[in-house]
Design an enzyme around this catalytic site. Structure first.
Site, PDB file in Angstrom:
ATOM      1  N   GLU A   4       0.840  -1.209   0.000  1.00 58.81           N
ATOM      2  CA  GLU A   4       0.000   0.000   0.000  1.00 58.81           C
ATOM      3  C   GLU A   4       0.878   1.263   0.000  1.00 58.81           C
ATOM      4  O   GLU A   4       2.068   1.199   0.313  1.00 58.81           O
ATOM      5  CB  GLU A   4      -0.950   0.001   1.195  1.00 58.81           C
ATOM      6  CG  GLU A   4      -0.223  -0.004   2.533  1.00 58.81           C
ATOM      7  CD  GLU A   4      -0.630   1.157   3.409  1.00 58.81           C
ATOM      8  OE1 GLU A   4      -0.812   2.271   2.881  1.00 58.81           O
ATOM      9  OE2 GLU A   4      -0.734   0.951   4.634  1.00 58.81           O
ATOM     10  N   LYS A 142      -3.137  -0.380  14.617  1.00 56.69           N
ATOM     11  CA  LYS A 142      -2.455   0.698  15.328  1.00 56.69           C
ATOM     12  C   LYS A 142      -3.018   0.824  16.737  1.00 56.69           C
ATOM     13  O   LYS A 142      -4.223   0.753  16.946  1.00 56.69           O
ATOM     14  CB  LYS A 142      -2.647   2.013  14.565  1.00 56.69           C
ATOM     15  CG  LYS A 142      -1.827   2.046  13.291  1.00 56.69           C
ATOM     16  CD  LYS A 142      -2.157   3.243  12.448  1.00 56.69           C
ATOM     17  CE  LYS A 142      -3.431   3.049  11.667  1.00 56.69           C
ATOM     18  NZ  LYS A 142      -3.286   2.382  10.397  1.00 56.69           N
TER      19      LYS A 142
HETATM   20  N1  PSU Z   1       0.002   1.989   8.806  1.00 56.62           N
HETATM   21  C1  PSU Z   1       1.000   2.901   8.897  1.00 56.62           C
HETATM   22  N2  PSU Z   1       0.783   4.142   8.431  1.00 56.62           N
HETATM   23  C2  PSU Z   1      -0.377   4.460   7.807  1.00 56.62           C
HETATM   24  C3  PSU Z   1      -1.414   3.507   7.690  1.00 56.62           C
HETATM   25  C4  PSU Z   1      -1.164   2.282   8.215  1.00 56.62           C
HETATM   26  O1  PSU Z   1       2.072   2.613   9.401  1.00 56.62           O
HETATM   27  O2  PSU Z   1      -0.490   5.585   7.347  1.00 56.62           O
HETATM   28  C5  PSU Z   1      -2.653   3.838   6.925  1.00 56.62           C
HETATM   29  C6  PSU Z   1      -3.062   2.587   6.115  1.00 56.62           C
HETATM   30  O3  PSU Z   1      -2.975   2.932   4.755  1.00 56.62           O
HETATM   31  C7  PSU Z   1      -4.461   2.311   6.535  1.00 56.62           C
HETATM   32  C8  PSU Z   1      -4.934   3.702   6.913  1.00 56.62           C
HETATM   33  O4  PSU Z   1      -5.202   1.738   5.498  1.00 56.62           O
HETATM   34  O5  PSU Z   1      -3.806   4.213   7.634  1.00 56.62           O
HETATM   35  C9  PSU Z   1      -6.196   3.702   7.731  1.00 56.62           C
HETATM   36  O6  PSU Z   1      -6.694   4.994   7.786  1.00 56.62           O
HETATM   37  P1  PSU Z   1      -8.163   5.264   8.374  1.00 56.62           P
HETATM   38  O7  PSU Z   1      -8.028   4.984   9.840  1.00 56.62           O
HETATM   39  O8  PSU Z   1      -8.452   6.704   8.058  1.00 56.62           O
HETATM   40  O9  PSU Z   1      -9.068   4.313   7.665  1.00 56.62           O
END
Ligand code: PSU
Ligand code: MN
Length: 289
Positions: A4, A142
């Site tokens: 990604e 996370k």
């Molecule tokens: N993991 C990381 N950094 C990120 C993300 C994940 O170390 O920036 C990103 C991923 O792309 C994941 C997104 O799909 O955060 C999720 O964002 P949200 O909580 O807005 O859906």
């Protein structure tokens, strides 16, 4: 296998983002697999990026060039308007599934945010995992999220969670969250067998393989919790919401932990790329060693 790009454009500061993007690709190649970082450039979905394109994603946002954080709902808009976009884990899973790419690696997937009762902030990553049969390697979710609620949603949405040599659900910067994973795998054969069974059963959703951050890069939970509490309070005061929240919290936690979270983040991304590469190679060769 797919990688990604939101973590490159919005999850990590330059130049670490570019370095780790290159290293992740190299790590996949060393496992005899072919990496394809996914993004949208000039309104076209690109699966596999040139060096210049990776550089653009890594430097664009800080240079004031728009790189849209593209979740499922954004794909048609970014393509339709001819823009540039970095794909989230969920959007990358969708694109991988469309092309028959079976494995995807990320850092930590999105999940249910703390305080979801008020905000209903649940990452579209979970929706994608429930719909598209791709195997995703991540270091859990996370720790900025509500981990228990995220696990409940993974269950509700039919996502199979497999702990890679662990029985504890990892928390991104930390090796465990205190929540168990019901199923663990000790070797590639066991994971490959689960993926093959999912395919044979024609199950619609994903397999989530959770791979804890390497021991020597893991953070101290107490330090992380403190930084996190401060970052969450700042987000609330500043009214940060929606798609801005994850990048904001990651950035603030990095600052408040003297870059310790950055070190953990880089290490786990590389580590997940290695495991995803090994899995992709094992799936492709039919030899699941
Ligand atoms: N993991 C990381 N950094 C990120 C993300 C994940 O170390 O920036 C990103 C991923 O792309 C994941 C997104 O799909 O955060 C999720 O964002 P949200 O909580 O807005 O859906
Ligand atoms: Mn969200």
């Amino acid at each position: 296998m797919a990688l990604e790009s939101t973590l490159i454009a919005h999850g990590l500061p330059y130049p670490y983002n570019l370095e780790v993007a290159r290293e992740a690709e190299a790590a996949v190649r060393r496992q005899d697999a072919i990496p394809a970082t996914v993004a949208i450039l000039g309104g076209r979905v690109k699966v596999g990026l040139k060096e210049k394109e990776l550089e653009f994603l890594a430097t664009g946002p800080s240079a004031g060039k728009a790189v849209v954080k593209s979740s499922l709902r954004d794909l048609s808009i970014v393509v339709g308007r001819g823009l540039a976009g970095a794909t989230t884990a969920g959007a990358t899973v969708f694109i991988a599934a469309r092309l028959g790419i079976k494995v995807m690696a990320t850092g930590g997937i999105g999940g249910v945010h703390r305080g979801f009762g008020e905000t209903l902030d649940i990452s579209a990553d979970l929706e994608a995992l429930s719909r598209y049969p791709v195997t995703v390697v991540s270091s859990g979710v996370k720790s900025i999220l509500d981990v228990g609620a995220t696990l409940e949603q993974l269950e509700t949405r039919g996502v199979s969670v497999v702990g890679w040599r662990t029985s504890r659900f990892p928390g991104f910067f930390v090796r465990e969250t205190g929540f168990p994973v019901d199923w663990r795998a000790e070797n590639l054969t066991q994971v490959v067998n689960i993926i093959r069974a999912r395919e044979a059963l024609k199950l619609p959703g994903a397999t989530l393989v959770v791979n804890p951050v390497p021991e020597k890069h893991a953070m101290d939970s107490a330090q992380l919790d403190k930084a996190l509490a401060a970052a969450l309070a700042e987000a609330a005061t500043e009214g940060i919401r929606g798609k801005e929240l994850t990048p904001f919290l990651l950035d603030r936690v990095r600052d408040l932990t003297d870059n310790k979270s950055l070190d953990a983040n880089l290490a786990l991304i590389r580590n997940n790329a290695v495991l995803a590469g090994r899995l992709a190679a094992a799936l492709a060769s039919g030899d699941s060693g």
